[in-house]
Design an enzyme around this catalytic site. Sequence first.
Site, short mmCIF file in Angstrom:
data_model
loop_
_atom_site.label_atom_id
_atom_site.label_comp_id
_atom_site.label_asym_id
_atom_site.label_seq_id
_atom_site.Cartn_x
_atom_site.Cartn_y
_atom_site.Cartn_z
CE LYS A 1 5.69 7.17 1.14
NZ LYS A 1 4.41 7.82 1.48
CB THR B 1 -6.93 1.34 1.17
OG1 THR B 1 -8.20 1.21 1.79
CG2 THR B 1 -5.86 1.53 2.22
CB THR C 1 -0.91 0.03 1.25
OG1 THR C 1 -1.60 -1.21 1.36
CG2 THR C 1 -1.91 1.15 1.20
NE ARG D 1 5.13 1.02 5.27
CZ ARG D 1 4.03 1.64 5.62
NH1 ARG D 1 3.13 1.02 6.35
NH2 ARG D 1 3.80 2.88 5.24
CD GLU E 1 -9.21 2.84 7.46
OE1 GLU E 1 -9.01 2.58 8.65
OE2 GLU E 1 -8.41 2.55 6.53
CB SER E 2 -5.54 4.10 7.91
OG SER E 2 -5.31 4.91 6.75
NE ARG F 1 -0.96 5.24 9.52
CZ ARG F 1 -1.50 4.03 9.57
NH1 ARG F 1 -2.10 3.62 10.66
NH2 ARG F 1 -1.42 3.23 8.53
CG ASP G 1 5.46 8.03 8.13
OD1 ASP G 1 4.61 7.68 8.96
OD2 ASP G 1 5.26 7.97 6.90
CB SER H 1 3.99 3.94 8.46
OG SER H 1 2.88 4.68 8.87
C1 G16 Z 1 -0.52 3.62 4.50
C2 G16 Z 1 -1.12 4.31 3.31
C3 G16 Z 1 -2.54 4.70 3.62
C4 G16 Z 1 -3.34 3.48 4.05
C5 G16 Z 1 -2.65 2.82 5.24
C6 G16 Z 1 -3.30 1.52 5.63
O1 G16 Z 1 -0.41 4.52 5.56
O2 G16 Z 1 -0.39 5.46 2.98
O3 G16 Z 1 -3.08 5.29 2.48
O4 G16 Z 1 -4.63 3.84 4.41
O5 G16 Z 1 -1.31 2.52 4.90
O6 G16 Z 1 -3.18 0.62 4.58
P1 G16 Z 1 -3.52 -0.90 4.77
O7 G16 Z 1 -4.94 -0.94 5.24
O8 G16 Z 1 -3.30 -1.52 3.42
O9 G16 Z 1 -2.60 -1.46 5.83
P2 G16 Z 1 0.94 4.63 6.37
O10 G16 Z 1 0.65 5.67 7.42
O11 G16 Z 1 1.16 3.26 6.94
O12 G16 Z 1 1.97 5.02 5.38
#
Ligand code: G16
Length: 542
Positions: free
Chosen positions: A125, A343, A17, A21, A363-364, A281, A278, A112
């Site tokens: 990334k 997402t 996503t 990672r 939502e995250s 959020r 990072d 993250s």
């Molecule tokens: C990343 C993405 C977000 C996504 C989140 C959760 O956030 O940048 O757009 O909503 O992961 O993704 P998943 O549900 O696939 O785990 P971050 O803050 O982890 O970079």
Amino acid sequence: MTRTVPSTPCSGQKPGTSGLRKKVKVFQQPNYAENFIQSVFDVVERAPGSALVVGGDGRYHNRTVIQQAIRIAAANGYGKVLVGRGGILSTPAASNVIRKYGASGGLILSASHNPGGPDEDFGIKYNIANGGPAPEAVTEAIYARTQTIDRWLTVDAPDVDLDRLGSTQVEAMTVDVIDSVSDYAELMESLFDFNAIRANVEGGFTMAFDAMSAVTGPYAIEILENRLGFPKGTVRNGIPLEDFGGHHPDPNMVHAHELFDTMFGPDAPDFGAASDGDGDRNLIVGRHRFVTPSDSLAMLAANAHLAPGYAGGLNGIARSMPTSAAADRVAEALGLPCFETPTGWKFFGNLLDAGMATICGEESAGTGSDHVREKDGLWAVLLWLNILAVRRIGVDQLAREHWARFGRNYYARHDYEALPTDRADALMAELNQSLSSLSGKPFGNLTISTADNFSYLDPVDGSTSSNQGVRILFEGGSRVVFRLSGTGTEGATLRVYLERYEPVGGDLDRETPEMLADLIRAADAIAGIARHTGRTAPDVVT
Ligand code: G16
């Protein structure tokens, strides 16, 4: 002198996503990070001599990969690398630096909200010239390159001193170590009414900010304490640590529970907030009032015009599919277009570039706007502070007034973590097979109206992204969404998103678990969560 190092492909370098990672130990394998970085440089658009931004969230292994990236960039014809002091750049700050200095892209080193340390997680990334995460076509091309790579290029040069501001030459390339904070703080001052926030602080408005020993500390101290006048100590855990103090830098009720204890305690400040590893959020919690990220998006969108940067109104609102429809109701009331994307922040980039959306959210715990091309934790906190300062109310009152006007989307996400991948895949496969037969079926008091697997047609570039999550819609507007996370590093994580809409005049002040109880039961019956996974309760509820 450029040196060519023969290599062979490393398996499993498909970005998820949000980039690649993996465990630190995986990144430490010979050729692993080098192959991935070289693959990026082999496929992305960049003119000879262009600039690259490099920075990370300060987690363990950050400095090592930054030095690798600098040498590989020098060997690949970059003219300049801009790197944050100490190797630190929050994700939104990196996005800003890419845009401000006209870089062709950037490498952001972060996993993250995942934990850090020698046995924990790391990530790389790539962001493109607009400052946003590389779109799918680019990540696919990078992945394809990792599968055929047979060499990477480097130069023999000593490590650059990352702690000293200024320029260093690495062969023909210049490395500028820049202040990580000042450009970002300046951008925030251009968007928000710092005078109004300062006056509110002088009037007794109090807050607690938990930087979770992650990247946001230096930014939050500079902006909240030095520029806005909140007392010293308002920012907790403000020094970035390589292992985040042994915690998950994930701003939710589980990992930021000390902040929750403060905000629900007897002497709670007016406002509480936190951000992640990072810095992209955010968590918003008022005195005795938690605001879900989906509600936060809706409430910010409804009030954004109170901040100078958004005084002219919004072009549109975008949210990811599993995010609640609270923002849709605001868009409807304001006569704005509303977009539903898969997402991943990368899906907002085109809408923002095209001027079709101004504010986006997930939502995250992610919210952001067209000021950069990443979600931005401190930006969301500052917009909240600006709105509360202008309206002279608290979070709880703002929330109640919002629900009284738009109705309330009760919402929760249940995560089942570290599941054996085959079991999670079997659950999703069975669910997908059942979709066509679900319409009209009753589950307790609920009846399914439609069921599908979400597919997105990008209105800007016409690309399609399918298989983005199973949506079960019930009569009356309630909804359950199932998808597998694309950011985990261990097994599979099943996410179950639960949403129930309560209209204006309905039960607007009830406990969320109580309001979602029917949906939780239905979700298990529909997907066979316990049967497939052996789990009877989620690991994390957010
Ligand atoms: C990343 C993405 C977000 C996504 C989140 C959760 O956030 O940048 O757009 O909503 O992961 O993704 P998943 O549900 O696939 O785990 P971050 O803050 O982890 O970079």
